[in-house]
Motif scaffolding. Structure first.
Motif, PDB file in Angstrom:
ATOM      1  N   GLY A   1       0.868  -1.448   0.016  1.00  0.00           N
ATOM      2  CA  GLY A   1      -0.025  -0.009  -0.032  1.00  0.00           C
ATOM      3  C   GLY A   1       0.750   1.157  -0.007  1.00  0.00           C
ATOM      4  O   GLY A   1       0.312   2.314   0.245  1.00  0.00           O
ATOM      5  N   ARG A   2       2.112   1.079  -0.022  1.00  0.00           N
ATOM      6  CA  ARG A   2       3.075   2.285   0.005  1.00  0.00           C
ATOM      7  C   ARG A   2       3.338   2.755  -1.439  1.00  0.00           C
ATOM      8  O   ARG A   2       3.896   3.984  -1.616  1.00  0.00           O
ATOM      9  CB  ARG A   2       4.521   1.882   0.512  1.00  0.00           C
ATOM     10  CG  ARG A   2       4.306   1.755   1.969  1.00  0.00           C
ATOM     11  CD  ARG A   2       5.534   1.573   2.699  1.00  0.00           C
ATOM     12  NE  ARG A   2       6.390   0.660   2.169  1.00  0.00           N
ATOM     13  CZ  ARG A   2       7.018  -0.241   2.682  1.00  0.00           C
ATOM     14  NH1 ARG A   2       6.737  -0.419   4.130  1.00  0.00           N
ATOM     15  NH2 ARG A   2       7.671  -1.337   2.116  1.00  0.00           N
ATOM     16  N   ALA A   3       2.867   2.031  -2.583  1.00  0.00           N
ATOM     17  CA  ALA A   3       3.263   2.395  -3.879  1.00  0.00           C
ATOM     18  C   ALA A   3       1.895   2.658  -4.534  1.00  0.00           C
ATOM     19  O   ALA A   3       0.808   1.848  -4.450  1.00  0.00           O
ATOM     20  CB  ALA A   3       3.996   1.456  -4.748  1.00  0.00           C
ATOM     21  N   LEU A   4       1.606   3.874  -5.418  1.00  0.00           N
ATOM     22  CA  LEU A   4       0.463   3.943  -6.196  1.00  0.00           C
ATOM     23  C   LEU A   4       0.626   3.570  -7.626  1.00  0.00           C
ATOM     24  O   LEU A   4       1.644   4.056  -8.219  1.00  0.00           O
ATOM     25  CB  LEU A   4       0.239   5.553  -5.851  1.00  0.00           C
ATOM     26  CG  LEU A   4      -0.121   6.120  -4.721  1.00  0.00           C
ATOM     27  CD1 LEU A   4      -0.233   7.604  -4.783  1.00  0.00           C
ATOM     28  CD2 LEU A   4      -1.345   5.269  -4.218  1.00  0.00           C
TER      29      LEU A   4
ATOM     30  N   ALA B   1      -1.392   3.384 -11.421  1.00  0.00           N
ATOM     31  CA  ALA B   1      -2.198   4.102 -12.604  1.00  0.00           C
ATOM     32  C   ALA B   1      -2.901   2.828 -12.951  1.00  0.00           C
ATOM     33  O   ALA B   1      -2.384   1.913 -13.530  1.00  0.00           O
ATOM     34  CB  ALA B   1      -1.488   4.818 -13.363  1.00  0.00           C
ATOM     35  N   VAL B   2      -4.365   2.736 -12.843  1.00  0.00           N
ATOM     36  CA  VAL B   2      -5.159   1.896 -13.613  1.00  0.00           C
ATOM     37  C   VAL B   2      -6.249   2.633 -14.361  1.00  0.00           C
ATOM     38  O   VAL B   2      -6.553   3.698 -14.042  1.00  0.00           O
ATOM     39  CB  VAL B   2      -5.755   0.827 -12.558  1.00  0.00           C
ATOM     40  CG1 VAL B   2      -4.829   0.148 -11.836  1.00  0.00           C
ATOM     41  CG2 VAL B   2      -6.680   1.763 -11.605  1.00  0.00           C
ATOM     42  N   LYS B   3      -6.895   1.857 -15.431  1.00  0.00           N
ATOM     43  CA  LYS B   3      -7.948   2.350 -15.987  1.00  0.00           C
ATOM     44  C   LYS B   3      -8.965   1.808 -15.985  1.00  0.00           C
ATOM     45  O   LYS B   3      -8.864   0.060 -15.871  1.00  0.00           O
ATOM     46  CB  LYS B   3      -7.512   2.133 -17.760  1.00  0.00           C
ATOM     47  CG  LYS B   3      -8.435   2.884 -18.492  1.00  0.00           C
ATOM     48  CD  LYS B   3      -8.077   2.712 -20.151  1.00  0.00           C
ATOM     49  CE  LYS B   3      -9.169   3.036 -20.972  1.00  0.00           C
ATOM     50  NZ  LYS B   3      -8.635   3.151 -22.649  1.00  0.00           N
ATOM     51  N   VAL B   4     -10.199   2.059 -15.709  1.00  0.00           N
ATOM     52  CA  VAL B   4     -11.351   1.473 -15.126  1.00  0.00           C
ATOM     53  C   VAL B   4     -11.980   0.748 -16.428  1.00  0.00           C
ATOM     54  O   VAL B   4     -12.100   1.577 -17.473  1.00  0.00           O
ATOM     55  CB  VAL B   4     -12.215   2.569 -14.319  1.00  0.00           C
ATOM     56  CG1 VAL B   4     -13.630   1.639 -14.158  1.00  0.00           C
ATOM     57  CG2 VAL B   4     -11.642   3.076 -13.200  1.00  0.00           C
ATOM     58  N   LEU B   5     -12.239  -0.355 -16.301  1.00  0.00           N
ATOM     59  CA  LEU B   5     -12.786  -1.166 -17.586  1.00  0.00           C
ATOM     60  C   LEU B   5     -14.384  -1.186 -17.157  1.00  0.00           C
ATOM     61  O   LEU B   5     -15.165  -1.175 -17.958  1.00  0.00           O
ATOM     62  CB  LEU B   5     -12.452  -2.523 -17.557  1.00  0.00           C
ATOM     63  CG  LEU B   5     -10.864  -2.522 -18.082  1.00  0.00           C
ATOM     64  CD1 LEU B   5     -10.506  -4.050 -17.981  1.00  0.00           C
ATOM     65  CD2 LEU B   5     -10.547  -1.850 -19.328  1.00  0.00           C
ATOM     66  N   LYS B   6     -14.840  -1.088 -15.966  1.00  0.00           N
ATOM     67  CA  LYS B   6     -16.307  -1.563 -15.561  1.00  0.00           C
ATOM     68  C   LYS B   6     -16.373  -0.518 -14.446  1.00  0.00           C
ATOM     69  O   LYS B   6     -15.814  -0.356 -13.583  1.00  0.00           O
ATOM     70  CB  LYS B   6     -16.530  -2.903 -14.985  1.00  0.00           C
ATOM     71  CG  LYS B   6     -16.218  -3.968 -15.805  1.00  0.00           C
ATOM     72  CD  LYS B   6     -16.513  -5.339 -15.297  1.00  0.00           C
ATOM     73  CE  LYS B   6     -16.068  -6.529 -16.193  1.00  0.00           C
ATOM     74  NZ  LYS B   6     -16.138  -7.680 -15.428  1.00  0.00           N
TER      75      LYS B   6
ATOM     76  N   LEU C   1      -5.298   6.543  -9.643  1.00  0.00           N
ATOM     77  CA  LEU C   1      -4.043   5.951  -8.984  1.00  0.00           C
ATOM     78  C   LEU C   1      -4.807   5.192  -7.515  1.00  0.00           C
ATOM     79  O   LEU C   1      -5.459   5.801  -6.914  1.00  0.00           O
ATOM     80  CB  LEU C   1      -3.290   7.017  -8.502  1.00  0.00           C
ATOM     81  CG  LEU C   1      -2.380   7.725  -9.477  1.00  0.00           C
ATOM     82  CD1 LEU C   1      -1.488   8.927  -8.969  1.00  0.00           C
ATOM     83  CD2 LEU C   1      -1.621   6.779 -10.326  1.00  0.00           C
ATOM     84  N   VAL C   2      -4.367   4.073  -7.694  1.00  0.00           N
ATOM     85  CA  VAL C   2      -4.698   3.219  -6.392  1.00  0.00           C
ATOM     86  C   VAL C   2      -3.485   2.749  -5.885  1.00  0.00           C
ATOM     87  O   VAL C   2      -2.419   2.372  -6.306  1.00  0.00           O
ATOM     88  CB  VAL C   2      -5.679   2.183  -6.796  1.00  0.00           C
ATOM     89  CG1 VAL C   2      -6.919   2.732  -7.066  1.00  0.00           C
ATOM     90  CG2 VAL C   2      -5.294   1.279  -7.874  1.00  0.00           C
ATOM     91  N   GLU C   3      -3.764   1.990  -4.642  1.00  0.00           N
ATOM     92  CA  GLU C   3      -2.569   1.304  -3.890  1.00  0.00           C
ATOM     93  C   GLU C   3      -2.283   0.186  -4.419  1.00  0.00           C
ATOM     94  O   GLU C   3      -2.975  -0.622  -5.133  1.00  0.00           O
ATOM     95  CB  GLU C   3      -2.722   1.254  -2.347  1.00  0.00           C
ATOM     96  CG  GLU C   3      -2.759   2.472  -1.773  1.00  0.00           C
ATOM     97  CD  GLU C   3      -3.322   2.262  -0.317  1.00  0.00           C
ATOM     98  OE1 GLU C   3      -4.193   1.575  -0.189  1.00  0.00           O
ATOM     99  OE2 GLU C   3      -2.632   2.789   0.792  1.00  0.00           O
TER     100      GLU C   3
ATOM    101  N   GLU D   1      -5.875  -6.380  -6.711  1.00  0.00           N
ATOM    102  CA  GLU D   1      -7.124  -7.214  -6.598  1.00  0.00           C
ATOM    103  C   GLU D   1      -8.237  -6.661  -7.678  1.00  0.00           C
ATOM    104  O   GLU D   1      -8.996  -7.346  -8.077  1.00  0.00           O
ATOM    105  CB  GLU D   1      -7.711  -6.606  -5.044  1.00  0.00           C
ATOM    106  CG  GLU D   1      -6.918  -7.196  -4.159  1.00  0.00           C
ATOM    107  CD  GLU D   1      -7.064  -8.728  -3.877  1.00  0.00           C
ATOM    108  OE1 GLU D   1      -8.025  -9.546  -4.035  1.00  0.00           O
ATOM    109  OE2 GLU D   1      -5.993  -9.244  -3.634  1.00  0.00           O
ATOM    110  N   LEU D   2      -8.099  -5.532  -8.080  1.00  0.00           N
ATOM    111  CA  LEU D   2      -8.959  -5.000  -8.932  1.00  0.00           C
ATOM    112  C   LEU D   2      -8.566  -5.404 -10.216  1.00  0.00           C
ATOM    113  O   LEU D   2      -9.708  -5.795 -11.214  1.00  0.00           O
ATOM    114  CB  LEU D   2      -9.091  -3.554  -9.050  1.00  0.00           C
ATOM    115  CG  LEU D   2      -9.764  -2.765  -7.993  1.00  0.00           C
ATOM    116  CD1 LEU D   2      -9.409  -1.288  -7.852  1.00  0.00           C
ATOM    117  CD2 LEU D   2     -11.207  -3.182  -7.559  1.00  0.00           C
ATOM    118  N   TRP D   3      -7.473  -5.623 -10.769  1.00  0.00           N
ATOM    119  CA  TRP D   3      -6.826  -6.037 -11.832  1.00  0.00           C
ATOM    120  C   TRP D   3      -7.413  -7.544 -12.116  1.00  0.00           C
ATOM    121  O   TRP D   3      -7.853  -7.909 -13.289  1.00  0.00           O
ATOM    122  CB  TRP D   3      -5.435  -6.032 -12.200  1.00  0.00           C
ATOM    123  CG  TRP D   3      -4.888  -6.212 -13.544  1.00  0.00           C
ATOM    124  CD1 TRP D   3      -5.432  -6.051 -14.852  1.00  0.00           C
ATOM    125  CD2 TRP D   3      -4.063  -7.465 -13.634  1.00  0.00           C
ATOM    126  NE1 TRP D   3      -4.616  -6.777 -15.695  1.00  0.00           N
ATOM    127  CE2 TRP D   3      -3.863  -7.685 -14.892  1.00  0.00           C
ATOM    128  CE3 TRP D   3      -3.091  -8.275 -12.918  1.00  0.00           C
ATOM    129  CZ2 TRP D   3      -2.801  -8.491 -15.519  1.00  0.00           C
ATOM    130  CZ3 TRP D   3      -2.186  -9.241 -13.389  1.00  0.00           C
ATOM    131  CH2 TRP D   3      -2.194  -9.358 -14.465  1.00  0.00           C
TER     132      TRP D   3
END
Length: 164
Positions: free
Chosen positions: A4-7, A9-14, A26-28, A34-36
């Motif tokens: 959780g110390r690193a952010l 970048a993710v692109k939301v698919l849903k 940006l998420v931890e 988990e989201l991927w």
């Protein structure tokens, strides 16, 4: 592994929570994983950026005798992208050969550069433990993982030499 110390970048698919499809957030690191894995987001591949940061850190270490401060979360982000590339290749066997080769090349390059950086810093930490155990100044320039290593080795050194 992920702290959780690193952010990342993710692109939301849903659509998810307050996020809409196509948003880049940006998420931890642990949340990104988990989201991927759940198929909610796609990881924005910033491996080249991380490799560039590692190259810059290696150059900085080669130019300076004392340890230099690393960008915050560098090790965590590098480990995350290592995880991502390994699993991308494993989970996408139908991807084009060219894409798989690019990912594997990035993975090999990332692993090598990260190991090189760790070896350089490990050797400097060893020297620092011999000359300056438990130095607060030095501690401020170390990553959390390196701090733990430095303090443990300082303790062992002091016990061995009777300086404890």
């Amino acid at each position: 592994m992920f702290t959780g110390r690193a952010l990342i970048a993710v692109k939301v698919l849903k659509p998810f929570s307050d996020w809409n499809q196509g948003d880049i957030v940006l998420v931890e690191d642990w949340k990104a994983r988990e989201l991927w894995e759940a198929g909610i987001v796609e990881i924005v591949d910033e491996t080249d950026k991380i490799i560039g940061e590692i190259d810059k850190a290696i150059a900085g270490e080669m130019e300076s005798e004392p340890l230099t401060a690393l960008p915050a979360g560098l090790y965590e982000r590098a480990e995350f992208y290592q995880y991502y590339l390994e699993n991308y290749v494993r989970l996408n066997p139908s991807e084009s050969v060219e894409t798989i080769n690019v990912k594997l090349t990035k993975l090999a390059n990332l692993k090598k550069k990260l190991r090189d950086l760790k070896m350089i810093r490990f050797n400097k930490i060893l020297k620092a433990v011999m000359l300056r155990p438990n130095s607060l100044e030095l501690l401020s320039r170390l990553s959390p993982e390196e701090r733990m290593l430095y303090l443990q080795m300082s303790k062992i050194r002091n016990e061995w030499l009777g300086d404890a």
